[in-house]
Design an enzyme around this catalytic site. Structure first.
Site, PDB file in Angstrom:
ATOM      1  N   ASP A  38       0.848  -1.189   0.000  1.00  0.00           N
ATOM      2  CA  ASP A  38       0.000   0.000   0.000  1.00  0.00           C
ATOM      3  C   ASP A  38       0.889   1.247   0.000  1.00  0.00           C
ATOM      4  O   ASP A  38       1.916   1.304   0.674  1.00  0.00           O
ATOM      5  CB  ASP A  38      -0.908  -0.002   1.240  1.00  0.00           C
ATOM      6  CG  ASP A  38      -2.057   0.973   1.104  1.00  0.00           C
ATOM      7  OD1 ASP A  38      -3.207   0.510   0.965  1.00  0.00           O
ATOM      8  OD2 ASP A  38      -1.808   2.207   1.128  1.00  0.00           O
ATOM      9  N   ILE A  39       0.468   2.259  -0.730  1.00  0.00           N
ATOM     10  CA  ILE A  39       1.255   3.491  -0.854  1.00  0.00           C
ATOM     11  C   ILE A  39       1.265   4.305   0.448  1.00  0.00           C
ATOM     12  O   ILE A  39       2.178   5.107   0.672  1.00  0.00           O
ATOM     13  CB  ILE A  39       0.718   4.332  -2.039  1.00  0.00           C
ATOM     14  CG1 ILE A  39       1.778   5.255  -2.580  1.00  0.00           C
ATOM     15  CG2 ILE A  39      -0.545   5.087  -1.651  1.00  0.00           C
ATOM     16  CD1 ILE A  39       1.404   5.904  -3.918  1.00  0.00           C
ATOM     17  N   ASN A  96     -13.011  -3.436   2.115  1.00  0.00           N
ATOM     18  CA  ASN A  96     -14.022  -2.382   2.163  1.00  0.00           C
ATOM     19  C   ASN A  96     -14.941  -2.472   0.954  1.00  0.00           C
ATOM     20  O   ASN A  96     -14.510  -2.834  -0.151  1.00  0.00           O
ATOM     21  CB  ASN A  96     -13.349  -1.005   2.184  1.00  0.00           C
ATOM     22  CG  ASN A  96     -12.637  -0.734   3.499  1.00  0.00           C
ATOM     23  OD1 ASN A  96     -13.159  -1.044   4.570  1.00  0.00           O
ATOM     24  ND2 ASN A  96     -11.447  -0.164   3.426  1.00  0.00           N
ATOM     25  N   GLY A 102     -15.701   3.373   3.483  1.00  0.00           N
ATOM     26  CA  GLY A 102     -14.560   4.218   3.134  1.00  0.00           C
ATOM     27  C   GLY A 102     -13.800   3.713   1.926  1.00  0.00           C
ATOM     28  O   GLY A 102     -12.677   4.166   1.672  1.00  0.00           O
ATOM     29  N   GLN A 103     -14.372   2.783   1.161  1.00  0.00           N
ATOM     30  CA  GLN A 103     -13.675   2.276  -0.031  1.00  0.00           C
ATOM     31  C   GLN A 103     -13.282   3.438  -0.939  1.00  0.00           C
ATOM     32  O   GLN A 103     -14.115   4.269  -1.304  1.00  0.00           O
ATOM     33  CB  GLN A 103     -14.569   1.292  -0.797  1.00  0.00           C
ATOM     34  CG  GLN A 103     -13.865   0.680  -2.005  1.00  0.00           C
ATOM     35  CD  GLN A 103     -14.730  -0.342  -2.758  1.00  0.00           C
ATOM     36  OE1 GLN A 103     -15.898  -0.533  -2.432  1.00  0.00           O
ATOM     37  NE2 GLN A 103     -14.150  -0.973  -3.766  1.00  0.00           N
ATOM     38  N   HIS A 109     -10.280  -5.393  -3.592  1.00  0.00           N
ATOM     39  CA  HIS A 109      -8.949  -5.633  -3.014  1.00  0.00           C
ATOM     40  C   HIS A 109      -9.097  -6.029  -1.564  1.00  0.00           C
ATOM     41  O   HIS A 109     -10.036  -5.619  -0.884  1.00  0.00           O
ATOM     42  CB  HIS A 109      -8.066  -4.392  -3.130  1.00  0.00           C
ATOM     43  CG  HIS A 109      -8.682  -3.142  -2.587  1.00  0.00           C
ATOM     44  ND1 HIS A 109      -9.635  -2.427  -3.268  1.00  0.00           N
ATOM     45  CD2 HIS A 109      -8.504  -2.487  -1.413  1.00  0.00           C
ATOM     46  CE1 HIS A 109     -10.000  -1.380  -2.554  1.00  0.00           C
ATOM     47  NE2 HIS A 109      -9.340  -1.390  -1.410  1.00  0.00           N
ATOM     48  N   HIS A 111      -6.958  -5.885   2.001  1.00  0.00           N
ATOM     49  CA  HIS A 111      -5.798  -5.361   2.730  1.00  0.00           C
ATOM     50  C   HIS A 111      -5.277  -6.466   3.650  1.00  0.00           C
ATOM     51  O   HIS A 111      -6.072  -7.102   4.365  1.00  0.00           O
ATOM     52  CB  HIS A 111      -6.196  -4.201   3.639  1.00  0.00           C
ATOM     53  CG  HIS A 111      -6.768  -3.005   2.941  1.00  0.00           C
ATOM     54  ND1 HIS A 111      -6.071  -1.819   2.810  1.00  0.00           N
ATOM     55  CD2 HIS A 111      -7.979  -2.788   2.374  1.00  0.00           C
ATOM     56  CE1 HIS A 111      -6.837  -0.929   2.193  1.00  0.00           C
ATOM     57  NE2 HIS A 111      -8.001  -1.489   1.917  1.00  0.00           N
TER      58      HIS A 111
HETATM   59  P1  5GP Z   1      -9.803   1.236   0.242  1.00  0.00           P
HETATM   60  O1  5GP Z   1     -10.122   2.382   1.136  1.00  0.00           O
HETATM   61  O2  5GP Z   1     -10.394   1.412  -1.140  1.00  0.00           O
HETATM   62  O3  5GP Z   1     -10.149  -0.087   0.869  1.00  0.00           O
HETATM   63  O4  5GP Z   1      -8.230   1.222   0.119  1.00  0.00           O
HETATM   64  C1  5GP Z   1      -7.531   1.722  -0.969  1.00  0.00           C
HETATM   65  C2  5GP Z   1      -6.059   1.681  -0.601  1.00  0.00           C
HETATM   66  O5  5GP Z   1      -5.314   1.903  -1.768  1.00  0.00           O
HETATM   67  C3  5GP Z   1      -5.627   2.728   0.420  1.00  0.00           C
HETATM   68  O6  5GP Z   1      -5.078   2.094   1.555  1.00  0.00           O
HETATM   69  C4  5GP Z   1      -4.595   3.568  -0.339  1.00  0.00           C
HETATM   70  O7  5GP Z   1      -3.510   3.976   0.469  1.00  0.00           O
HETATM   71  C5  5GP Z   1      -4.158   2.625  -1.449  1.00  0.00           C
HETATM   72  N1  5GP Z   1      -3.728   3.305  -2.663  1.00  0.00           N
HETATM   73  C6  5GP Z   1      -4.374   4.304  -3.312  1.00  0.00           C
HETATM   74  N2  5GP Z   1      -3.687   4.661  -4.421  1.00  0.00           N
HETATM   75  C7  5GP Z   1      -2.610   3.829  -4.474  1.00  0.00           C
HETATM   76  C8  5GP Z   1      -1.530   3.721  -5.395  1.00  0.00           C
HETATM   77  O8  5GP Z   1      -1.413   4.437  -6.396  1.00  0.00           O
HETATM   78  N3  5GP Z   1      -0.603   2.764  -5.130  1.00  0.00           N
HETATM   79  C9  5GP Z   1      -0.679   1.939  -4.043  1.00  0.00           C
HETATM   80  N4  5GP Z   1       0.289   1.039  -3.865  1.00  0.00           N
HETATM   81  N5  5GP Z   1      -1.690   2.037  -3.149  1.00  0.00           N
HETATM   82  C10 5GP Z   1      -2.637   2.967  -3.369  1.00  0.00           C
END
Ligand code: 5GP
Length: 126
Positions: A38-39, A96, A102-103, A109, A111
């Site tokens: 994750d970034i 999520n 909060g997706q 995906h 985590h």
């Molecule tokens: P969500 O909230 O949709 O479950 O999580 C999305 C995740 O994607 C977040 O934890 C966010 O930090 C990660 N993320 C968003 N953009 C990027 C990216 O460009 N590269 C990577 N490696 N992670 C990302």
């Protein structure tokens, strides 16, 4: 930011990572699955596992993916957890779905979070 969860967007950030249009720190890849760091890590280990198919979130994936695709995905999740050596000390999987969760990225995906005590399950919204 408003995210449209009603239709798959081929330009979402994970679709672009899968196509190699955006960089990522890859951890695992096979024909159907990609895993990368994750970034913005929320724990010492914070890995994202995505199917390469076009699925918006977990219900889309589990309702519409084939049995082999679903099995390959979860076997990859388990394998990555084992390779990260987080299975023994424990880890948390999060998927999520939709705005209340909060997706942020509308490509299914999971985590993998590990490497420290992770605290309570759900935080209040601030
Ligand atoms: P969500 O909230 O949709 O479950 O999580 C999305 C995740 O994607 C977040 O934890 C966010 O930090 C990660 N993320 C968003 N953009 C990027 C990216 O460009 N590269 C990577 N490696 N992670 C990302």
């Amino acid at each position: 930011m408003t995210i449209d969860f009603s239709a798959y967007d081929d330009n979402n950030v994970f679709a672009r990572i899968i196509r190699g249009e955006l960089p990522s720190k890859k951890l695992y890849e096979d024909e159907q699955v990609l895993a990368f760091h994750d970034i913005a890590p929320q724990a010492p280990v914070h890995v994202l596992v995505v199917p390469k198919g076009r699925y918006i979130a977990q219900s889309d994936f589990h309702e519409n993916a084939g049995e082999a695709e679903i099995a390959a995905f979860w076997r990859a999740v388990a394998r990555i957890c084992r390779e990260l050596e987080v299975a023994e000390r424990g880890h948390r999987l999060i998927a999520n779905e939709g705005s209340d969760s909060g997706q942020l990225v509308a490509h299914f995906h999971v985590h993998i979070l590990a490497g420290r005590r992770l605290g309570r399950l759900v935080a209040e919204d601030s």
